[in-house]
Design a protein around this motif. Structure first.
Motif, mmCIF file in Angstrom:
data_model
loop_
_atom_site.group_PDB
_atom_site.id
_atom_site.type_symbol
_atom_site.label_atom_id
_atom_site.label_comp_id
_atom_site.label_asym_id
_atom_site.label_seq_id
_atom_site.Cartn_x
_atom_site.Cartn_y
_atom_site.Cartn_z
ATOM 1 N N THR A 295 0.848 -1.191 0.000
ATOM 2 C CA THR A 295 0.000 0.000 0.000
ATOM 3 C C THR A 295 0.885 1.243 0.000
ATOM 4 O O THR A 295 2.046 1.177 0.393
ATOM 5 C CB THR A 295 -0.900 0.040 1.250
ATOM 6 O OG1 THR A 295 -0.074 0.208 2.402
ATOM 7 C CG2 THR A 295 -1.714 -1.223 1.383
ATOM 8 N N ARG B 217 -0.125 -8.422 -0.132
ATOM 9 C CA ARG B 217 0.111 -6.982 -0.113
ATOM 10 C C ARG B 217 0.664 -6.543 1.248
ATOM 11 O O ARG B 217 0.120 -6.902 2.284
ATOM 12 C CB ARG B 217 -1.193 -6.245 -0.412
ATOM 13 C CG ARG B 217 -0.981 -4.748 -0.614
ATOM 14 C CD ARG B 217 -2.266 -3.988 -0.454
ATOM 15 N NE ARG B 217 -3.221 -4.281 -1.509
ATOM 16 C CZ ARG B 217 -4.505 -4.515 -1.296
ATOM 17 N NH1 ARG B 217 -4.981 -4.524 -0.089
ATOM 18 N NH2 ARG B 217 -5.304 -4.758 -2.296
ATOM 19 N N GLN C 61 1.093 -4.116 4.141
ATOM 20 C CA GLN C 61 0.340 -2.997 4.705
ATOM 21 C C GLN C 61 1.202 -2.322 5.765
ATOM 22 O O GLN C 61 2.215 -2.870 6.196
ATOM 23 C CB GLN C 61 -0.970 -3.521 5.294
ATOM 24 C CG GLN C 61 -1.770 -4.326 4.252
ATOM 25 C CD GLN C 61 -3.087 -4.856 4.774
ATOM 26 O OE1 GLN C 61 -4.127 -4.290 4.570
ATOM 27 N NE2 GLN C 61 -3.024 -5.981 5.463
ATOM 28 N N ALA C 62 0.765 -1.145 6.163
ATOM 29 C CA ALA C 62 1.569 -0.376 7.117
ATOM 30 C C ALA C 62 1.879 -1.200 8.362
ATOM 31 O O ALA C 62 2.974 -1.162 8.890
ATOM 32 C CB ALA C 62 0.844 0.918 7.487
ATOM 33 N N LYS C 63 0.911 -1.978 8.806
ATOM 34 C CA LYS C 63 1.140 -2.730 10.044
ATOM 35 C C LYS C 63 2.261 -3.763 9.872
ATOM 36 O O LYS C 63 2.940 -4.102 10.835
ATOM 37 C CB LYS C 63 -0.151 -3.390 10.516
ATOM 38 C CG LYS C 63 -0.675 -4.477 9.608
ATOM 39 C CD LYS C 63 -1.929 -5.118 10.202
ATOM 40 C CE LYS C 63 -2.487 -6.165 9.255
ATOM 41 N NZ LYS C 63 -3.742 -6.743 9.732
#
Lengths: 440, 338
Positions: free
Chosen positions: A127, A152, A154-156
């Motif tokens: 992302t 994908r 993700q920020a986490k």
């Protein structure tokens, strides 16, 4: 008609490569099958032979330049043949400048051709927030597992990586270091008329770690041990990646001007031995690999991290004992001697940086397995079945012509755990290879 | 100032329709230039009884029934605005405004520009819109994106009685044409409405609920559905921020971007047909901005289905976003499952 010198495809997934060295200057005479230039790819380095006899002209790709496969990089003219303009017909490096994608219809969105795996460099699915965060923290998205759909990131996932209990290689406790000038150290012992043996040690080791083999090897020749950058007496140097490390080794090897040599490598040194054999096939008589790196992704990075970080015998001992199948093999004396050789904290920091580069996230970031298929000298692999650093099953990628010696009850240090047996296999490979070639 | 201005007096519970009537009553009483025009807005009280008995209070010169000709009525309203009145023109259904598009799009929206700024068209149009009343395909559309596409027009969509009054009074203050899309299902909804005169700024969205996990940007009745969905989501531990756009032209870019920078996820919910609708604009706005770098998942749109609004009540319900669909989409988005 001049003969085109084509930049060849040496790896399945190769699209472009780099010309490392031209062995022949423009205008010079060259014989068919003479080494013409060295090429480097992400995964391998190898020598390209001259396709014809004659004189080299129109060298269009300079040393260090990136070239797409299939283009003409030079032409070879027969004696007396007129050298005019660059012949037409085949694309040259100028037609496909490095870093420029072929034009495509901008109105059509196209999926990148190589985006077959989420791990492909540059095409990592992530992302915008994850990309921004990773860029901000200097983290490579390739090293992060994505928890989103289709992998994908993700920020986490990036945040989890930041907070990982064990960073790829914690250098916080280590001091900074500065690169040094000078050649890689080569330790010489013995003498004799026969083709010498050149050894490469592994990560966080040094030349003397292979000394115990010396008295057990054929005494009719010299034994050389090249120490890797930031190891032993070699200068501390930055290493940009495996290809860069292999190049540094190759440059020093060329200095040594060895016509015929038997090469031996342990662990990371094994991968370097393979890379060297690929680029200098004429000089290399035999290859003996001991627990070699570069044949698969798994890597017991935790152990190497522990060794590199250790600043005392008390912290080094437990990690060294992970290297062998029987912990008792590593005595207190051995640990103290190893620690004495690792007393320089700046050297340890430089090794930590090298390990980070070569083994990101405890993964072997390079693969030289393709080299094994190209070897045209006798090759043997010695591996311990209890190796916790590099799994012996990587040896199964070797082709049939490579002999595999699997040792029961042995870990990552066969030359320590079974000194005589390893020396015997190595000597056998050296002597048989010598007999098989009149050159020695 | 972006806040509601000049709120004074007591707060009463009024329905959306009563609140609009209250605004028109205040305007008619305080500004003699204000006139109401529309079909059946006089004695009949308006197709949705919004004007009610205002004709009895202000007379037929101020509350004028127009013939069954949207183009004619709208043309008179544009001319009246040009020549000094402050008309409020009511369409029976926003769908019928298509008959008056020449006057709205080519005249009202363009005259200030065409005459070099010498004139303006201080016209307010009220357009009952949206589905859910069983009025079928020709009486149920949400056409706000059509008019939002036209520079020179302003387009508001109040979702509460309070905003319905404040936006109408703000529209009357505006020197240019303002179209107010009133959702028909909201007319009977009650809510607190301050008495007296106040305005709600045109071009300013309202954050209906603050949250950290995702932004739901919605217009008109969808903002209420999003709020309802957010309550269920909160029980699941998902903290949704709900933005009521209130105006789609000008659209409140900053409120949406600030929210997305905070939450990293955007769900657009709108009743108009999904393709080329309001949510498409909101999505693009975020994708083109610096807030893009904060996105931690795809932008998701829930819009109306690509079909006319059906008469069958079940189908009518199925073709526009409902609360359960908003909950599902928000949950998947917040959990990183899409």
């Amino acid at each position: 008609m001049p003969v085109e010198v084509i930049f060849p495809k040496v790896d399945m997934d190769m699209e472009r490569g780099r010309i490392a060295t031209w062995h022949v200057k423009p205008g010079e005479r060259v014989s068919k099958s003479d080494p013409l230039f060295d090429i480097e790819t992400d995964k391998a380095a190898m020598e390209v032979e001259s396709p014809a006899e004659g004189f080299l002209h129109h060298v269009l790709a300079k040393e260090g330049s990136e070239v797409a496969i299939g283009v003409a990089v030079a032409w070879i003219y027969a004696e007396g043949e007129d050298v005019g303009d660059v012949p037409e017909g085949r694309p040259t490096p100028a037609d496909a400048p490095p870093g420029r994608e072929p034009d495509r219809d901008e109105t059509q969105w196209q999926r990148p051709a190589q985006a077959t795996s989420p791990l492909d460099a540059g095409n990592r699915r992530a992302t915008p927030a994850a990309r921004a965060l990773a860029a901000q923290r200097g983290i490579d998205l390739k090293n992060i597992g994505g928890s989103g759909p289709r992998g994908r990131v993700q920020a986490k996932d990036v945040i989890a990586n930041l907070q990982a209990p064990e960073p790829p290689l914690d250098t916080r406790s280590l001091p900074g270091w500065r690169p040094e000038r000078g050649d890689l150290a080569v330790v010489r012992s013995g003498s004799g008329a026969h083709a010498p043996i050149l050894m490469f040690h592994g990560l966080a080791a040094d030349g003397p770690s292979l000394e115990a083999l010396d008295p057990l090897l054929p005494q009719d020749r010299e034994v050389l041990k090249m120490e890797l950058p930031s190891h032993g007496r070699s200068p501390r140097r930055r290493v940009a990646g495996f290809a860069d490390l292999a190049r540094q080794v190759r440059v020093r090897f060329d200095d040594l001007a060895l016509d015929n040599v038997h090469i031996v490598g342990h662990s990371l040194g094994g991968a370097l031995a393979l890379a060297l054999a690929d680029t200098r096939p004429r000089q290399v008589r035999s290859v003996t690999l001991i627990s070699p790196a570069g044949l698969g992704p798994e890597f017991g990075g935790q152990i190497l991290r522990g060794i590199i970080r250790a600043g005392s015998a008390a912290s080094l001992g437990p990690w060294l004992r992970q290297l062998t199948s029987d912990p008792a093999t590593i005595t207190e004396d051995y640990v103290r001697a190893a620690m004495a050789a690792r007393g320089d904290a700046a050297m340890r920091a430089a090794q930590a940086d090298m390990a980070c580069t070569l083994f990101p996230d405890d993964t072997q970031g390079f693969d030289v397995s393709g080299t094994l298929n190209r070897l045209d000298c006798p090759a043997r692999i010695i591996w311990g079945r209890d190796d916790k650093v590099v799994p012996w099953r990587h040896a199964l990628r070797a082709p049939g012509k490579v002999a595999l010696h699997l040792l029961e009850g042995v870990g990552h240090l066969p030359h320590v755990e079974r000194l005589e047996e390893v020396a015997s296999i190595l000597s056998d490979n050296v002597c048989r290879s010598s007999r098989s070639r009149a050159a020695n | 100032m972006n806040a509601e201005s000049s709120v004074r007096g007591e707060v009463h519970e009024l329905s959306y329709a009563e609140s609009i009537r209250d605004a028109m009553d205040i305007a008619l009483g305080s500004d003699e230039r204000v006139v109401l025009m529309g079909e059946d807005i006089g004695v009949y009280g308006g197709a949705f009884q919004v004007t009610g008995s205002l004709v009895h209070k202000y007379g037929e010169d101020r509350v004028m029934d127009t013939p069954i000709s949207e183009l004619g009525g709208a043309g008179v309203a544009v001319g009246a605005a040009l020549t000094g009145l402050r008309p409020i023109f009511e369409f029976q259904f926003s769908d019928f405004s298509t008959l008056a598009m020449e006057q709205i799009v080519n005249q009202a929206a363009k005259l200030r520009y065409m005459l070099g700024g010498a004139v303006s068209v201080p016209l307010v149009m009220r357009l009952p819109s949206g589905s859910g009343t069983g009025a079928a395909a020709q009486h149920s559309q949400s056409l706000e994106a059509w008019y939002g596409h036209v520079p020179g027009l302003k387009v508001a969509q109040p979702s509460t009685p309070r905003d319905a009054k404040g936006l109408l009074l703000a529209a009357l203050e505006d020197p240019d044409p303002v179209l107010i899309f009133e959702h028909k299902l909201l007319y009977k909804m009650k809510g607190p409405v301050p008495s007296g005169y106040y305005t709600t700024p045109i071009g300013k969205a309202a954050v209906r609920r603050e949250g950290t996990d995702l932004t739901i940007a919605a217009n008109s009745i969808m903002a209420l559905k999003a709020e309802e969905a957010a309550k269920t989501l909160a029980d699941e531990g998902i903290d949704a921020e709900v933005i009521d756009l209130r105006t789609v032209r000008p659209i409140d870019r900053e409120t949406v971007l600030a929210s997305v920078r905070k939450t990293g996820r955007l769900l657009c919910v709108y009743e108009g047909v999904k393709t080329l609708g309001v949510g498409a604009e909101v999505s693009a706005m975020v994708a083109e901005s610096d807030a893009f770098d904060f996105l931690d998942g795809p932008i998701v749109r829930l819009g109306g289905a690509e079909c006319p609004i059906p008469y069958n009540p079940k189908l009518e319900e199925a073709v526009v976003p409902q609360v359960p669909a908003i909950i599902r989409a928000a949950r998947d988005l917040a959990n990183g499952a899409i």
